[in-house]
Design a protein around this motif. Structure first.
Motif, short mmCIF file in Angstrom:
data_model
loop_
_atom_site.label_atom_id
_atom_site.label_comp_id
_atom_site.label_asym_id
_atom_site.label_seq_id
_atom_site.Cartn_x
_atom_site.Cartn_y
_atom_site.Cartn_z
N ASN A 81 -5.91 1.32 -4.36
CA ASN A 81 -4.34 1.61 -4.55
C ASN A 81 -4.28 1.87 -6.24
OD1 ASN A 81 -2.23 1.53 -2.94
ND2 ASN A 81 -1.49 -0.35 -3.28
N THR A 82 -4.85 3.00 -6.60
CA THR A 82 -4.81 3.28 -8.14
C THR A 82 -5.01 4.59 -8.13
OG1 THR A 82 -6.03 1.11 -8.70
CG2 THR A 82 -5.95 2.78 -10.37
N TRP A 83 -4.52 5.18 -9.14
CA TRP A 83 -4.68 6.63 -9.57
C TRP A 83 -4.57 6.70 -11.08
CZ3 TRP A 83 -0.26 4.30 -7.43
CH2 TRP A 83 0.79 4.43 -8.07
N TYR A 84 -5.11 7.93 -11.00
CA TYR A 84 -5.69 8.32 -12.61
C TYR A 84 -5.29 9.53 -13.31
CZ TYR A 84 -9.11 4.73 -10.92
OH TYR A 84 -9.36 3.64 -10.01
N LEU A 85 -5.33 9.50 -14.51
CA LEU A 85 -4.84 10.80 -15.43
C LEU A 85 -6.16 11.02 -16.31
CD1 LEU A 85 -2.95 13.37 -15.11
CD2 LEU A 85 -1.86 12.23 -17.15
N GLN A 86 -7.13 11.82 -16.10
CA GLN A 86 -8.07 12.20 -17.01
C GLN A 86 -7.53 13.31 -18.03
OE1 GLN A 86 -11.23 10.75 -17.68
NE2 GLN A 86 -10.88 11.99 -19.63
N MET A 87 -7.28 13.03 -19.30
CA MET A 87 -6.54 13.97 -20.22
C MET A 87 -7.66 14.09 -21.31
SD MET A 87 -2.85 12.08 -20.78
CE MET A 87 -3.52 10.61 -21.60
N ASN A 88 -8.20 15.63 -21.30
CA ASN A 88 -9.01 16.20 -22.18
C ASN A 88 -8.26 17.02 -22.99
OD1 ASN A 88 -11.03 14.88 -20.79
ND2 ASN A 88 -11.37 16.21 -19.63
N SER A 89 -9.12 17.52 -24.34
CA SER A 89 -8.44 18.12 -25.31
C SER A 89 -7.08 18.06 -25.56
CB SER A 89 -8.72 19.79 -24.71
OG SER A 89 -9.91 20.33 -24.48
N THR A 135 0.90 -1.17 0.02
CA THR A 135 0.20 0.10 -0.04
C THR A 135 1.02 1.28 -0.14
OG1 THR A 135 -1.84 1.21 1.16
CG2 THR A 135 -0.14 0.10 2.48
N PHE A 136 0.36 2.20 -0.65
CA PHE A 136 1.31 3.35 -0.65
C PHE A 136 0.62 4.47 0.06
CE2 PHE A 136 4.31 2.61 -3.62
CZ PHE A 136 3.90 1.69 -4.65
N SER A 137 0.24 4.12 1.55
CA SER A 137 -0.18 5.26 2.46
C SER A 137 0.85 6.23 2.57
CB SER A 137 -0.59 4.44 3.69
OG SER A 137 -0.98 5.23 4.78
N GLY A 138 0.03 7.34 2.54
CA GLY A 138 1.00 8.60 2.84
C GLY A 138 1.74 9.07 1.53
N TYR A 139 1.93 8.26 0.51
CA TYR A 139 2.88 8.70 -0.51
C TYR A 139 1.99 9.62 -1.73
CZ TYR A 139 6.40 5.18 0.09
OH TYR A 139 7.69 4.38 0.35
N VAL A 140 2.90 10.19 -2.41
CA VAL A 140 2.70 11.27 -3.34
C VAL A 140 2.52 10.39 -4.70
CG1 VAL A 140 3.34 13.16 -4.75
CG2 VAL A 140 3.87 13.13 -2.26
N MET A 141 1.66 10.38 -5.29
CA MET A 141 1.26 9.84 -6.58
C MET A 141 1.51 10.83 -7.66
SD MET A 141 1.21 7.35 -4.65
CE MET A 141 0.24 5.59 -5.05
N GLY A 142 2.31 10.47 -8.81
CA GLY A 142 2.59 11.52 -9.79
C GLY A 142 2.68 10.88 -11.23
N TRP A 143 2.51 11.65 -12.35
CA TRP A 143 2.53 11.08 -13.55
C TRP A 143 3.33 11.93 -14.41
CZ3 TRP A 143 0.16 7.06 -15.70
CH2 TRP A 143 -1.00 6.74 -15.09
N PHE A 144 4.43 11.45 -15.07
CA PHE A 144 5.29 12.12 -15.86
C PHE A 144 5.25 11.66 -17.36
CE2 PHE A 144 8.17 14.02 -12.78
CZ PHE A 144 7.66 13.39 -11.41
N ARG A 145 5.93 12.38 -18.16
CA ARG A 145 5.92 11.74 -19.51
C ARG A 145 7.25 12.12 -20.07
NH1 ARG A 145 1.58 16.13 -22.17
NH2 ARG A 145 3.01 18.06 -22.15
N GLN A 146 7.55 11.42 -21.38
CA GLN A 146 8.69 11.67 -22.01
C GLN A 146 8.76 11.28 -23.51
OE1 GLN A 146 11.89 9.06 -20.57
NE2 GLN A 146 13.63 10.28 -21.46
N ALA A 147 8.76 12.65 -24.09
CA ALA A 147 8.73 12.47 -25.70
C ALA A 147 10.16 12.00 -26.28
CB ALA A 147 8.31 13.71 -26.23
N PRO A 148 10.01 11.52 -27.63
CA PRO A 148 11.25 11.04 -28.18
C PRO A 148 12.31 12.24 -28.12
CG PRO A 148 9.52 10.25 -29.45
CD PRO A 148 8.95 11.29 -28.43
N GLY A 149 13.67 11.90 -27.67
CA GLY A 149 14.58 13.01 -27.64
C GLY A 149 14.68 14.16 -26.68
N LYS A 150 13.54 13.98 -25.70
CA LYS A 150 13.49 14.75 -24.57
C LYS A 150 13.60 14.07 -23.29
CE LYS A 150 10.64 18.09 -27.11
NZ LYS A 150 9.25 18.94 -27.05
N GLU A 151 13.71 14.95 -22.33
CA GLU A 151 13.96 14.42 -20.94
C GLU A 151 12.39 14.13 -20.45
OE1 GLU A 151 17.77 16.76 -19.27
OE2 GLU A 151 15.92 16.57 -18.01
N ARG A 152 12.28 13.30 -19.46
CA ARG A 152 11.24 12.92 -18.79
C ARG A 152 10.84 14.26 -18.00
NH1 ARG A 152 10.71 7.15 -15.81
NH2 ARG A 152 11.60 6.69 -17.78
#
Length: 124
Positions: A77-85, A28-45
């Motif tokens: 124990n799940t998190w989400y990223l809703q991406m619109n537009s 379990t990730f009790s107390g944790y920060v949950m994040g989303w990152f992305r990495q495009a080709p040739g770029k840093e995360r």
């Protein structure tokens, strides 16, 4: 062994929506920060969004503010990223991550656990 598994990526036209999920197993990730990152080709995360365990504080990159929404379901124990537009410049591999409550949510080096990534492609 802790595993973070992303799902929900795919191909979508500009202006469309996708919902990414990240399911954590083995602990379990009790107390944790949950994040989303992305990495495009040739770029840093890069940072996309983060949410505290309590859910009462969220953080967003300026480039996605107003379009993306991060949320979490602690019971699952799940998190989400809703991406619109979605825009072509959102095209990248998206990674979920978990880090202790003491990290800076926008700092990728603070996160302890990472998923394997899911591809998001936005066509123009």
């Amino acid at each position: 062994q802790v595993q973070l598994v992303e799902s929900g990526g795919g191909l979508v036209q500009a202006g469309g929506s996708l919902r990414l999920s990240c399911a954590a197993s083995a602990r379990t990730f009790s107390g944790y920060v949950m994040g989303w990152f992305r990495q495009a080709p040739g770029k840093e995360r890069e940072f996309v969004a983060a949410i505290l365990w309590s859910g009462d504080k969220t953080y967003y990159a300026d480039s996605v503010k107003g379009r993306f929404t991060i949320s979490r379901d602690n019971a699952k124990n799940t998190w989400y990223l809703q991406m619109n537009s979605l825009k072509p410049e959102d095209t990248a591999v998206y990674y979920c991550a978990a880090g202790s409550r003491y990290i800076l949510p926008k700092d990728k080096y603070g996160y302890d656990y990472w998923g394997q990534g899911t591809q998001v492609t936005v066509s123009s």
